[in-house]
Design a protein around this motif. Sequence first.
Motif: not given
Length: 357
Positions: A195-200, A233-237, A242-245, A277-282
């Motif tokens: 499942h995804l949630q434990p990883v998040l 969705a992934l990159t916005r999350w 987690l932050g841009a860095e 990903a870059l467009a979403n601020g990473l």
Amino acid sequence: MHYPGRYWHKLDDGRIQCDLCPRYCKLHDDQRGACFVRMREGDGIVLTTYGRSSGFCIDPIEKKPLNHFYPGTSVFSFGTAGCNLACKFCQNWDISKSRDMDRLMDAASPQEIADTAARHGCASVAFTYNDPVIFAEYAMDTADACHALGLKTVAVTAGYITELARGDFYAGMDAANVDLKGFTDDFYVKLCGAHLQPVLDTLMWLRRETGVWVEITTLLIPGHNDSDAELEALTRWVHKELGAEVPLHFSAFHPDFKLDDIPPTPPATLTRARRIALANGLRHVYTGNVHDMEGGTTFCTGCGKPLIVRDWYEIRDYRVTPQGTCPDCGTALAGRFGRYGPAFGAQRVPVAIHRGL
């Protein structure tokens, strides 16, 4: 060979529940968990692979992949057998899906591993090839031995671990590359048996509650987790939680294991994912398993100049100061740097354990 395991409790019906990972396997006597290497023995759980490895190699740290953790240094890498996920696309399936304990021919104690890594001039030791969560006791004891010699430690993991166990496990880790295999629970259930949630949860906890340096890898599989919507969705999350860095690596899939009928990931897919990903601020987004100097280069977030130019695992130019800053504008680069420098190269060197050193 059977080492007492931690993280379990008895159930009222006589079974013992393993509390190491979110599978929570409930075991009768002599029954193994889904990982295959943790087994009920009497009134407890044992680790059957403690002190036994599927091989030792010296790698560039970029192969883990870690691009912001002492770049250019060598890392002593090893794994065992088994896994607590069931990924149909596993690219180390001969190790992680092994049910043959006899293939674990390289025996070594935690101290022997630390001593050999130090002897070969490695900056760190990585628990990799299969997921170190399932050999947690072996990894944690080895981490203690490494730290006593001044070596750093790295976990290459899917992050599928319980809240009960993660504090002890990551207390011994200086860095982690966590596989975020997709960004839908449907993907995890159908292709990973998880499942995804434990990883998040693990990723958020690592960033908010620990000093472990974290990078993320997502293997892009054509038609399964590479749509624009999922990448958005992934990159916005990642940016929000987690932050841009936090460095994010998009790696190319090649046909393997049970997904050998799917074509390799086109380089254009990696470029598209990086652009999203870059467009979403990473700020630090990389492409992996391909020759792509643009996607392998670390840029200053202040002046935009290249600081570490890479071609796959090879560093072509390195301009980060020992303090981890840009030499042109002084902007600090996220990561771990210090006294280490790019001296190892892109090769991979098999190593035999040297005992009695």
